[in-house]
Scaffold this motif. Structure first.
Motif, PDB file in Angstrom:
ATOM      1  N   THR A  78      19.437   7.665 -39.673  1.00  0.00           N
ATOM      2  CA  THR A  78      18.173   7.352 -40.338  1.00  0.00           C
ATOM      3  C   THR A  78      18.181   5.867 -40.643  1.00  0.00           C
ATOM      4  OG1 THR A  78      18.162   9.532 -41.368  1.00  0.00           O
ATOM      5  CG2 THR A  78      16.643   7.907 -42.257  1.00  0.00           C
ATOM      6  N   GLY A  79      17.170   5.150 -40.171  1.00  0.00           N
ATOM      7  CA  GLY A  79      17.098   3.713 -40.422  1.00  0.00           C
ATOM      8  C   GLY A  79      16.008   3.082 -39.575  1.00  0.00           C
ATOM      9  N   SER A  80      16.156   1.792 -39.341  1.00  0.00           N
ATOM     10  CA  SER A  80      15.092   1.068 -38.645  1.00  0.00           C
ATOM     11  C   SER A  80      15.114   1.353 -37.140  1.00  0.00           C
ATOM     12  CB  SER A  80      15.272  -0.427 -38.890  1.00  0.00           C
ATOM     13  OG  SER A  80      16.535  -0.826 -38.393  1.00  0.00           O
ATOM     14  N   SER A 122      23.132   6.825 -42.911  1.00  0.00           N
ATOM     15  CA  SER A 122      21.949   6.898 -43.783  1.00  0.00           C
ATOM     16  C   SER A 122      21.547   5.515 -44.302  1.00  0.00           C
ATOM     17  CB  SER A 122      22.215   7.877 -44.937  1.00  0.00           C
ATOM     18  OG  SER A 122      23.401   7.535 -45.599  1.00  0.00           O
ATOM     19  N   GLU A 159       6.703  -3.088 -39.613  1.00  0.00           N
ATOM     20  CA  GLU A 159       6.619  -2.087 -40.686  1.00  0.00           C
ATOM     21  C   GLU A 159       6.763  -2.847 -42.012  1.00  0.00           C
ATOM     22  OE1 GLU A 159       9.919   0.619 -40.622  1.00  0.00           O
ATOM     23  OE2 GLU A 159       9.185   1.779 -42.310  1.00  0.00           O
ATOM     24  N   GLU A 204      15.998   9.143 -36.855  1.00  0.00           N
ATOM     25  CA  GLU A 204      14.909   9.200 -37.849  1.00  0.00           C
ATOM     26  C   GLU A 204      14.566   7.756 -38.184  1.00  0.00           C
ATOM     27  OE1 GLU A 204      13.443  11.934 -39.043  1.00  0.00           O
ATOM     28  OE2 GLU A 204      14.691  13.404 -38.036  1.00  0.00           O
ATOM     29  N   LEU A 205      13.509   7.231 -37.581  1.00  0.00           N
ATOM     30  CA  LEU A 205      13.242   5.793 -37.641  1.00  0.00           C
ATOM     31  C   LEU A 205      11.983   5.492 -38.468  1.00  0.00           C
ATOM     32  CD1 LEU A 205      14.046   5.148 -33.866  1.00  0.00           C
ATOM     33  CD2 LEU A 205      15.627   5.195 -35.810  1.00  0.00           C
ATOM     34  N   GLY A 206      11.489   4.276 -38.328  1.00  0.00           N
ATOM     35  CA  GLY A 206      10.342   3.874 -39.141  1.00  0.00           C
ATOM     36  C   GLY A 206       9.106   3.634 -38.284  1.00  0.00           C
ATOM     37  N   GLY A 215      29.489   0.639 -39.309  1.00  0.00           N
ATOM     38  CA  GLY A 215      28.400   1.437 -38.727  1.00  0.00           C
ATOM     39  C   GLY A 215      28.525   1.501 -37.213  1.00  0.00           C
ATOM     40  N   LYS A 235      28.043   8.047 -43.252  1.00  0.00           N
ATOM     41  CA  LYS A 235      28.201   6.592 -43.438  1.00  0.00           C
ATOM     42  C   LYS A 235      26.942   6.090 -44.137  1.00  0.00           C
ATOM     43  CE  LYS A 235      27.458   2.732 -42.233  1.00  0.00           C
ATOM     44  NZ  LYS A 235      26.838   1.775 -43.177  1.00  0.00           N
ATOM     45  N   GLU A 272      25.338  -0.049 -46.802  1.00  0.00           N
ATOM     46  CA  GLU A 272      26.100  -1.025 -47.599  1.00  0.00           C
ATOM     47  C   GLU A 272      25.209  -1.673 -48.655  1.00  0.00           C
ATOM     48  OE1 GLU A 272      25.200  -1.147 -44.549  1.00  0.00           O
ATOM     49  OE2 GLU A 272      24.527  -3.134 -43.918  1.00  0.00           O
ATOM     50  N   CYS A 309       9.888   5.506 -45.776  1.00  0.00           N
ATOM     51  CA  CYS A 309       9.614   5.480 -44.330  1.00  0.00           C
ATOM     52  C   CYS A 309       8.228   6.017 -44.010  1.00  0.00           C
ATOM     53  CB  CYS A 309      10.672   6.269 -43.584  1.00  0.00           C
ATOM     54  SG  CYS A 309      10.819   7.974 -44.153  1.00  0.00           S
ATOM     55  N   TRP A 357      19.341   2.829 -47.194  1.00  0.00           N
ATOM     56  CA  TRP A 357      19.453   2.588 -48.635  1.00  0.00           C
ATOM     57  C   TRP A 357      18.267   3.125 -49.425  1.00  0.00           C
ATOM     58  CZ3 TRP A 357      15.151  -0.025 -50.095  1.00  0.00           C
ATOM     59  CH2 TRP A 357      14.507  -0.786 -49.125  1.00  0.00           C
ATOM     60  N   PHE A 367      10.834  17.723 -39.595  1.00  0.00           N
ATOM     61  CA  PHE A 367      10.520  16.339 -39.920  1.00  0.00           C
ATOM     62  C   PHE A 367      11.192  15.398 -38.919  1.00  0.00           C
ATOM     63  CE2 PHE A 367      11.644  12.316 -42.053  1.00  0.00           C
ATOM     64  CZ  PHE A 367      10.351  11.830 -42.170  1.00  0.00           C
TER      65      PHE A 367
END
Ligand code: NAD
Length: 483
Positions: free
Chosen positions: A204-206, A129, A357, A227-229, A190, A155, A158, A261, A131, A425
């Motif tokens: 989920t992240g970039s 996940s 982005e 799940e990206l941006g 990670g 996870k 950080e 996002c 931040w 989603f």
């Protein structure tokens, strides 16, 4: 020999990697011992999520705010706590129905057999996940996985270490680590996490890290949900109420200071409406946050690095001749890294803020004089995670929706499709792969197992077996007529 090699490989592992291995082995064994948790067990797990979310609510809110520099308490309640509770409650409400095997039609020539799709827990699930919503984006996929009967390792990022510590404590207060466990650490952890042979991995992240995660997971053929941006457009049609569209866009962009996002990344509007759109967005922003510097309701940028990156976008656009409208008096040197909403009118298309982005409260506003022009602008970039369309002309709306491909859409507002848990989603293309929330989440973490139940009265199947002969040929000619 093989034992020696395994031992030396294990000695090279970091403590974090060994912890991942230990928890994974523990959860795998627990899954093997109980591969199909009952409805009651799953409801009990969802109740644990509900209890820990409420019991740790104030600790989560404090920790997130400390991690960000400042995070609006209301934003944390809305976008971390309420959404998590509503996701868990919705899963509880529909779980019995979701778990039901679904019958499918059996073709005439296979009757009287029956067929159905059964839902089986996939096993041990990994969740990585980010931040920006550190509680919701860890717990929301966990809710889907627990509803599906899986075990979960999370996870978190950080960049929000205090929140991760509270999350671990909260999870431990309700769950045995064989059910749900939290692993903390940075990029190396990670990476090791993504290389673990989970039965499913949701990241989920970039987009850039998502591509690396997909490669790590591919080593084990671990299925992934990414799940990206991306750059989500807000399109204002000439039939729109400018005041309403502007207020909605300003809110969508300023929630969490644009670190969302699905925040509107840029605005497209007819050239002759741009001045009014700019004024209305600025006005809406001012009325929501009259005192950006001092209010506790406006969220900070998460780190000095992110803050400098965003300031750099604005400086580049200013240097290259774009009109800049800074809404509010936030001081760039403010210790809490508060950045005011900054409108950037007609920036060059190759400026940094139009290539990446933005992920902060900077809003480019560009001219698109027709639905066709807006479509061309959107389709010139990668497929976005979200698209917002404002207006009353239904033909123009349908035209844009049919000719652009985005993860999801909200019409005449921003963000809401994400909170509607009955809608799947997820992104599409570079903005993501797969989906979750509600039933879609349950199905993501379930093996949708097709089962064919042969009837004891079935004769045709046996008649098709060798030795072949004239009877087979006759039967086949009948089958060919009815298939
Ligand atoms: P990020 O990609 O930098 O990090 C996300 C997570 O990946 C963190 O936990 C990080 O520790 C971990 N990670 C980093 N390198 C890794 C590697 N090599 N292998 C495995 N894991 C690794 O993203 P971020 O900065 O935390 O979040 C911002 C991005 O996330 C934005 O692009 C945003 O659009 C996107 N996002 C998407 C959604 C969504 O639901 N689609 C939601 C929130 C954020």
């Amino acid at each position: 020999m093989a034992g020696d090699t395994a031992r030396s490989l294990d000695a090279e592992k970091s403590d974090g990697e060994r912890e991942i291995d230990r928890l994974f082995a523990l959860q795998k064994q627990a899954y093997a011992d109980s591969p199909f948790p009952s409805y009651d067990q799953r409801v009990a797990n969802l109740d644990k999520i509900l209890r820990l979310t409420e019991a740790f609510e104030s600790r989560f809110i404090e920790a997130i705010s400390a991690d960000f520099g400042n995070r609006s308490k209301y934003e944390s309640v809305i976008a971390e706590i309420v959404v998590t509770l509503s996701g868990a409650r919705l899963a509880k409400k529909h779980l019995r129905k979701w778990m039901q095997p679904r019958g499918v039609a059996t073709p005439l020539h296979m009757l009287p057999a029956t067929s159905r799709i059964e839902r089986q827990p996939l096993g041990v699930v990994g969740i990585i996940s980010p931040w920006n919503y550190p509680v919701f984006l860890a717990l929301s996929p966990a809710i889907a996985a627990l509803a599906a009967g899986c075990r979960v390792m999370v996870k978190p990022s950080e960049l929000t270490p205090r929140t991760s510590d509270v999350l671990r404590e909260a999870i431990r207060s309700e769950f045995d680590e064989a059910e749900v466990a939290v692993v903390t650490g940075g990029v190396e952890t990670g990476q090791a996490f993504a290389e673990t042979p989970f039965d499913h991995l949701l990241f989920t992240g970039s987009t850039a890290i998502g591509m690396r995660v997909a490669q790590s997971a591919a080593k084990n053929l671990t299925p992934v949900t990414l799940e990206l941006g991306g750059k989500s457009p807000a399109i204002i049609d000439k039939s729109a109420d400018i005041g309403k569209a502007a207020a909605s866009i300003a809110y969508g962009k300023m929630l969490n200071a644009g670190q969302t996002c699905v925040a509107p990344d840029y605005v497209l509007a007819p050239a002759d409406m741009i001045e009014a759109v700019t004024e209305n967005i600025a006005g809406a922003a001012r009325s929501m946050f009259p005192e950006i510097d001092t209010t506790a309701d406006y969220t900070s940028i998460v780190s000095d690095r992110h803050f400098a990156r965003l300031k750099g976008f604005v400086e580049e656009a200013r240097d290259r001749g774009a009109k800049i409208v800074e809404v509010g008096s936030a001081n760039a040197l403010h210790p809490q890294r508060k950045l005011p909403l900054t409108l950037v009118v007609n920036p060059p298309r190759d400026a940094g803020l139009m290539r990446e982005e933005i992920f902060g409260p900077i809003l480019p506003i560009l001219a698109a004089n027709s639905a066709e022009a807006a479509i061309a602008e959107v389709n010139a970039g990668e497929r976005p995670l979200a698209l917002y369309w404002y207006g009353e002309d239904k033909d123009a709306r349908d035209h844009v929706l049919q000719k652009t491909v985005s993860g999801g859409v909200t019409v005449n507002d921003s963000l809401w499709h994400v909170a509607q848990e009955n809608l799947p989603f997820g992104g599409v293309g570079k903005s993501g792969l797969g989906a979750y929330h509600g039933q879609a989440g349950f199905e993501t973490f379930s093996h949708m197992k097709p089962v064919f139940y042969q009837s004891r009265f079935a004769k045709g199947a046996a008649m098709l077996r060798p030795p072949y002969g004239p009877k087979t040929a006759k039967l086949l000619s009948i089958v060919r007529k009815i298939i």
